[in-house]
Structures are given as structure tokens and as C-alpha cells.
Scaffold this motif. Structure first.
Motif, PDB file in Angstrom:
ATOM      1  N   UNK A 102       0.833  -1.209   0.000  1.00 15.66           N
ATOM      2  CA  UNK A 102       0.000   0.000   0.000  1.00 15.66           C
ATOM      3  C   UNK A 102       0.869   1.261   0.000  1.00 15.66           C
ATOM      4  N   UNK A 103       1.839   1.320   0.903  1.00 16.05           N
ATOM      5  CA  UNK A 103       2.674   2.524   0.983  1.00 16.05           C
ATOM      6  C   UNK A 103       3.586   2.664  -0.228  1.00 16.05           C
ATOM      7  N   UNK A 104       4.051   1.550  -0.784  1.00 18.62           N
ATOM      8  CA  UNK A 104       4.851   1.614  -2.004  1.00 18.62           C
ATOM      9  C   UNK A 104       4.027   2.220  -3.133  1.00 18.62           C
ATOM     10  N   UNK A 105       2.759   1.791  -3.245  1.00 22.09           N
ATOM     11  CA  UNK A 105       1.892   2.339  -4.274  1.00 22.09           C
ATOM     12  C   UNK A 105       1.617   3.826  -4.031  1.00 22.09           C
ATOM     13  N   UNK A 106       1.471   4.208  -2.770  1.00 25.39           N
ATOM     14  CA  UNK A 106       1.274   5.624  -2.451  1.00 25.39           C
ATOM     15  C   UNK A 106       2.494   6.458  -2.850  1.00 25.39           C
ATOM     16  N   UNK A 107       3.683   5.934  -2.561  1.00 26.36           N
ATOM     17  CA  UNK A 107       4.904   6.677  -2.902  1.00 26.36           C
ATOM     18  C   UNK A 107       5.045   6.850  -4.413  1.00 26.36           C
ATOM     19  N   UNK A 108       4.479   5.938  -5.180  1.00 28.26           N
ATOM     20  CA  UNK A 108       4.534   6.049  -6.635  1.00 28.26           C
ATOM     21  C   UNK A 108       3.360   6.805  -7.234  1.00 28.26           C
ATOM     22  N   UNK A 109       2.476   7.312  -6.398  1.00 27.12           N
ATOM     23  CA  UNK A 109       1.269   7.989  -6.899  1.00 27.12           C
ATOM     24  C   UNK A 109       1.515   9.477  -7.123  1.00 27.12           C
ATOM     25  N   UNK A 110       0.474  10.151  -7.582  1.00 29.15           N
ATOM     26  CA  UNK A 110       0.596  11.574  -7.890  1.00 29.15           C
ATOM     27  C   UNK A 110       0.769  12.452  -6.653  1.00 29.15           C
ATOM     28  N   UNK A 111       0.447  11.949  -5.465  1.00 26.93           N
ATOM     29  CA  UNK A 111       0.611  12.810  -4.283  1.00 26.93           C
ATOM     30  C   UNK A 111       2.084  13.049  -3.967  1.00 26.93           C
TER      31      UNK A 111
END
Length: 178
Positions: A102-111
């Protein structure tokens, strides 16, 4: 006649080879706890170096949304306590794997587009490989885009939660690496 028949059956059974033993269950592959401990410490160290681009967010406390929208976090029911980890670590590692993905995907997101964190992503990817336990490479799930004005707030909340998760995860790995 019946006793003679029983005796013959008993002798016949005694002469037969024993049935094959059931195959032993495959032992649980133990993760490299020392590597996990080192990587979780590195993740916590890197998180300590991340600074908010907007200083006003440093002291801001955001209200938490509904629990069903929270990211994966380690709970008591995840069996990450020291006694359970000694005998069965699968449920705990499953929860850690979920949260890391989940956090890996967040770090790769637009935010994080304006403030990319390549070292955090790399360390998290390495840690994820150690806790995979034969599950192959975890897929990336693209997250829904956020509005530009929400991105700093979402980034702040994501980093706050990731710091909290990393602290608990480090305790799990620190105990297990002994």
C-alpha cells in the motif's frame, strides 16, 4: 473357524510392508529477519529525513476518516507478538506485506509527484522482497488521482501513517532478528 481366520488375517497383515508415511509438511520458510531489521531501520531513518515542503503542515493534526478507509496496519489480531512469531509468522508477515504494498503504491502515486522519494521506494521494495515468502513480485496498483490542492495534505497524512507503521514494523523485525 473364526479364530483361525482372525489368526490368518493377523499373520497376513504382519507380513505386509508398513504403509508409506505421510509426507512431512513443508517447513515454513523463515525470512531473513536480520535483513528485514536492517531495512526497516533504514526506512525509519529515511522517513526521519523527509521534510514537509509546507512548514504549516508539520504541526497540523488531520482528522482521521472512517476506519474502513484506513490503510493496512498491524493489529493485535495479526499475531505479531513475540510469542506467536516464534512458532507462526505467516499472518504477521501477510499484514506487513499488505501495508508495504500500500505505501509503495502511495509513494509512486501523484501525491508524491512534486516531492518524489526514490530512496524510500527502493528501501521499501527491498523490504517487500524479503517478506514475500515465495509470493512472487507484488503487483502495483495505481491509485485514483487526487486533486492538486489535496496532494500536500494527502502526502502529509501518508507520511504520518507510514512513520507510525514503520515504528511498529521495526519492533517486530527487531525482536525476530535476535
Amino acid at each position: 473357524m473364526a479364530p483361525l481366520r482372525r489368526l490368518c488375517l493377523w499373520l497376513l497383515l504382519a507380513l505386509l510392508p508398513p504403509p508409506p508415511a505421510a509426507p512431512a509438511p513443508a517447513p515454513l520458510r523463515r525470512p531473513d529477519w536480520a535483513a528485514c531489521r536492517g531495512l526497516s531501520r533504514e526506512l525509519s531513518r529515511l522517513l526521519g529525513t523527509v521534510r514537509e515542503p509546507h512548514p504549516v503542515l508539520e504541526g497540523m493534526q488531520l482528522l482521521e476518516e472512517e476506519p474502513q478507509n484506513w490503510p493496512p496496519r498491524i493489529r493485535c489480531s495479526d499475531a505479531c507478538d513475540p510469542l506467536t512469531l516464534e512458532s507462526n509468522h505467516t499472518r504477521c508477515l501477510h499484514r506487513i506485506r499488505q501495508a508495504l504494498q500500500h505505501y509503495r503504491d502511495l509513494l509512486g502515486s501523484d501525491i508524491f509527484r512534486d516531492q518524489p522519494q526514490p530512496q524510500l521506494e527502493t528501501t521499501m521494495e527491498q523490504l517487500l522482497r524479503h517478506v514475500q515468502d515465495g509470493h512472487g513480485r507484488p503487483p502495483r496498483y495505481p491509485l485514483a488521482p487526487t486533486k492538486v490542492w489535496e496532494q500536500p495534505l494527502q502526502r502529509h497524512l501518508a507520511l504520518k501513517r507510514l512513520r507510525s507503521f514503520a515504528a511498529v514494523m521495526s519492533r517486530v523485525f527487531n525482536h525476530s532478528a535476535r
